[in-house]
Design a protein around this motif. Structure first.
Motif, PDB file in Angstrom:
ATOM      1  N   LEU A   1       0.775  -1.348  -0.031  1.00 40.60           N
ATOM      2  CA  LEU A   1      -0.087   0.010  -0.069  1.00 40.60           C
ATOM      3  C   LEU A   1       0.916   1.230   0.058  1.00 40.60           C
ATOM      4  N   LEU A   2       2.101   1.247   0.603  1.00 37.16           N
ATOM      5  CA  LEU A   2       2.898   2.310   0.901  1.00 37.16           C
ATOM      6  C   LEU A   2       3.578   2.711  -0.543  1.00 37.16           C
ATOM      7  N   ARG A   3       3.902   1.442  -1.077  1.00 35.19           N
ATOM      8  CA  ARG A   3       4.528   1.659  -2.554  1.00 35.19           C
ATOM      9  C   ARG A   3       3.736   2.335  -3.550  1.00 35.19           C
ATOM     10  N   LYS A   4       2.446   1.975  -3.547  1.00 30.96           N
ATOM     11  CA  LYS A   4       1.348   2.408  -4.590  1.00 30.96           C
ATOM     12  C   LYS A   4       1.003   3.857  -4.224  1.00 30.96           C
ATOM     13  N   GLU A   5       0.926   4.325  -2.904  1.00 36.26           N
ATOM     14  CA  GLU A   5       0.891   5.661  -2.403  1.00 36.26           C
ATOM     15  C   GLU A   5       2.076   6.502  -2.749  1.00 36.26           C
ATOM     16  N   ASN A   6       3.210   6.054  -2.710  1.00 42.13           N
ATOM     17  CA  ASN A   6       4.551   6.608  -3.084  1.00 42.13           C
ATOM     18  C   ASN A   6       4.349   6.820  -4.655  1.00 42.13           C
ATOM     19  N   GLU A   7       4.084   5.807  -5.483  1.00 42.24           N
ATOM     20  CA  GLU A   7       3.872   5.725  -6.844  1.00 42.24           C
ATOM     21  C   GLU A   7       2.872   7.113  -7.311  1.00 42.24           C
ATOM     22  N   ARG A   8       1.653   7.301  -6.314  1.00 40.77           N
ATOM     23  CA  ARG A   8       0.521   8.198  -6.890  1.00 40.77           C
ATOM     24  C   ARG A   8       1.009   9.418  -6.362  1.00 40.77           C
ATOM     25  N   LEU A   9       1.951   9.635  -5.291  1.00 36.88           N
ATOM     26  CA  LEU A   9       2.469  10.818  -4.929  1.00 36.88           C
ATOM     27  C   LEU A   9       3.531  11.441  -5.956  1.00 36.88           C
ATOM     28  N   ALA A  10       4.337  10.407  -6.176  1.00 39.27           N
ATOM     29  CA  ALA A  10       5.445  10.933  -7.425  1.00 39.27           C
ATOM     30  C   ALA A  10       4.708  11.190  -8.542  1.00 39.27           C
ATOM     31  N   ALA A  11       3.767  10.683  -9.028  1.00 34.20           N
ATOM     32  CA  ALA A  11       2.951  11.217 -10.317  1.00 34.20           C
ATOM     33  C   ALA A  11       2.457  12.479  -9.977  1.00 34.20           C
ATOM     34  N   LEU A  12       1.507  12.564  -8.595  1.00 32.84           N
ATOM     35  CA  LEU A  12       0.969  13.994  -8.644  1.00 32.84           C
ATOM     36  C   LEU A  12       2.113  15.114  -8.603  1.00 32.84           C
ATOM     37  N   GLU A  13       3.425  14.660  -7.717  1.00 24.88           N
ATOM     38  CA  GLU A  13       4.267  15.847  -7.671  1.00 24.88           C
ATOM     39  C   GLU A  13       4.649  16.040  -9.262  1.00 24.88           C
ATOM     40  N   SER A  14       5.116  15.180 -10.041  1.00 22.68           N
ATOM     41  CA  SER A  14       5.495  15.411 -11.376  1.00 22.68           C
ATOM     42  C   SER A  14       4.442  16.286 -12.225  1.00 22.68           C
ATOM     43  N   ARG A  15       3.077  16.062 -11.927  1.00 26.41           N
ATOM     44  CA  ARG A  15       2.221  16.812 -12.643  1.00 26.41           C
ATOM     45  C   ARG A  15       2.382  18.262 -11.910  1.00 26.41           C
ATOM     46  N   MET A  16       2.597  18.278 -10.696  1.00 27.79           N
ATOM     47  CA  MET A  16       2.579  19.516 -10.255  1.00 27.79           C
ATOM     48  C   MET A  16       3.880  20.270 -10.611  1.00 27.79           C
ATOM     49  N   ASP A  17       5.093  19.675 -10.845  1.00 28.54           N
ATOM     50  CA  ASP A  17       6.177  20.235 -11.312  1.00 28.54           C
ATOM     51  C   ASP A  17       5.951  20.883 -12.875  1.00 28.54           C
ATOM     52  N   ALA A  18       5.284  20.107 -13.565  1.00 23.01           N
ATOM     53  CA  ALA A  18       4.854  20.166 -14.993  1.00 23.01           C
ATOM     54  C   ALA A  18       3.961  21.597 -15.018  1.00 23.01           C
ATOM     55  N   LEU A  19       2.999  21.459 -14.014  1.00 16.72           N
ATOM     56  CA  LEU A  19       1.895  22.643 -14.002  1.00 16.72           C
ATOM     57  C   LEU A  19       2.968  24.045 -13.555  1.00 16.72           C
ATOM     58  N   LEU A  20       3.693  23.807 -12.562  1.00 15.81           N
ATOM     59  CA  LEU A  20       4.458  24.969 -12.093  1.00 15.81           C
ATOM     60  C   LEU A  20       5.051  25.551 -13.515  1.00 15.81           C
ATOM     61  N   LEU A  21       5.960  24.543 -14.027  1.00 21.52           N
ATOM     62  CA  LEU A  21       6.811  24.833 -15.100  1.00 21.52           C
ATOM     63  C   LEU A  21       6.039  25.734 -16.317  1.00 21.52           C
ATOM     64  N   ASN A  22       4.960  25.145 -16.678  1.00 16.39           N
ATOM     65  CA  ASN A  22       4.008  25.790 -17.535  1.00 16.39           C
ATOM     66  C   ASN A  22       3.627  27.302 -17.208  1.00 16.39           C
ATOM     67  N   ALA A  23       3.115  27.337 -16.077  1.00 16.60           N
ATOM     68  CA  ALA A  23       2.738  28.596 -15.200  1.00 16.60           C
ATOM     69  C   ALA A  23       3.972  29.581 -15.324  1.00 16.60           C
ATOM     70  N   ASP A  24       5.157  29.013 -14.921  1.00 15.84           N
ATOM     71  CA  ASP A  24       6.029  30.304 -14.888  1.00 15.84           C
ATOM     72  C   ASP A  24       6.438  30.706 -16.528  1.00 15.84           C
ATOM     73  N   SER A  25       6.266  29.812 -17.211  1.00 12.43           N
ATOM     74  CA  SER A  25       6.506  30.197 -18.807  1.00 12.43           C
ATOM     75  C   SER A  25       5.636  30.974 -19.274  1.00 12.43           C
ATOM     76  N   SER A  26       4.283  30.983 -18.991  1.00 11.95           N
ATOM     77  CA  SER A  26       3.446  31.448 -19.585  1.00 11.95           C
ATOM     78  C   SER A  26       3.207  32.832 -18.949  1.00 11.95           C
ATOM     79  N   SER A  27       3.754  32.877 -17.779  1.00  9.90           N
ATOM     80  CA  SER A  27       3.619  34.351 -16.943  1.00  9.90           C
ATOM     81  C   SER A  27       4.743  35.152 -17.364  1.00  9.90           C
ATOM     82  N   GLN A  28       5.451  34.670 -17.945  1.00  5.06           N
ATOM     83  CA  GLN A  28       7.002  35.718 -18.123  1.00  5.06           C
ATOM     84  C   GLN A  28       6.563  36.543 -19.177  1.00  5.06           C
TER      85      GLN A  28
END
Length: 134
Positions: free
Chosen positions: A99-126
Motif C-alpha cells: 500500500l505504501l509503495r502504491k501511495e508513493n507511486e501516486r504521490l510521485a505522479a502527482l508531484e511530477s504533474r505539479m512540477d509540470a504545471l508550475l513549469l507551464n505557469a512560469d513560462s506563460s507568466s513571463q
C-alpha cells in the motif's frame, strides 16, 4: 522362625534385638554364635529395602519423564502459535508495504504533474521582451 516386622525406612535390627525375637532353643544356639539365618535375613531385608528404593526412584524418573514430555508439548504448541502470529504479522506488513509503495507511486505522479504545471505557469507568466516602440 518369626521375626518382628520393621519398616524399610528404619535401621536394621541389632544382634541383641534379633536374638530377642527368637524362640528359646534358637537363643541358646545364637548364644554360641551359630546364626546363619540372621545374616541371610539381614541380606534379605537389605535387598527388599533396596528393591523398594529402586522402585521409588523408577517411579520418580517416570514422573519426571512425563513432566518433561508434557512441558515439551506445551513449548511446541507455544512455538507453533508464535509462528502463526509471526506469519500473520508478516502478511500484514507485506500488505502495508505494498500500500505504501502504491501511495508513493501516486504521490510521485502527482508531484511530477505539479512540477509540470508550475513549469507551464512560469513560462506563460513571463513577460516577453520589450520591443522598441516609440
Amino acid at each position: 522362625m518369626t521375626t518382628s516386622s520393621t519398616s524399610p525406612a528404619s535401621r536394621p535390627m541389632t544382634r541383641s534385638e534379633w536374638v530377642s525375637t527368637l524362640p528359646p532353643w534358637r537363643r541358646l544356639l545364637a548364644m554360641f554364635n551359630w546364626r546363619p539365618v540372621y545374616d541371610i535375613e539381614l541380606r534379605g531385608r537389605e535387598s527388599e529395602r533396596r528393591t523398594k528404593q529402586l522402585r521409588i526412584e523408577s517411579l520418580e524418573t517416570k514422573m519426571r519423564l512425563l513432566d518433561s514430555e508434557k512441558r515439551t508439548k506445551q513449548l511446541e504448541s507455544e512455538f507453533e502459535q508464535r509462528e502463526l502470529e509471526r506469519d500473520k504479522r508478516l502478511k500484514l506488513l507485506k500488505s502495508e508495504i505494498e500500500l505504501l509503495r502504491k501511495e508513493n507511486e501516486r504521490l510521485a505522479a502527482l508531484e511530477s504533474r505539479m512540477d509540470a504545471l508550475l513549469l507551464n505557469a512560469d513560462s506563460s507568466s513571463q513577460t516577453p521582451p520589450a520591443t522598441g516602440s516609440n
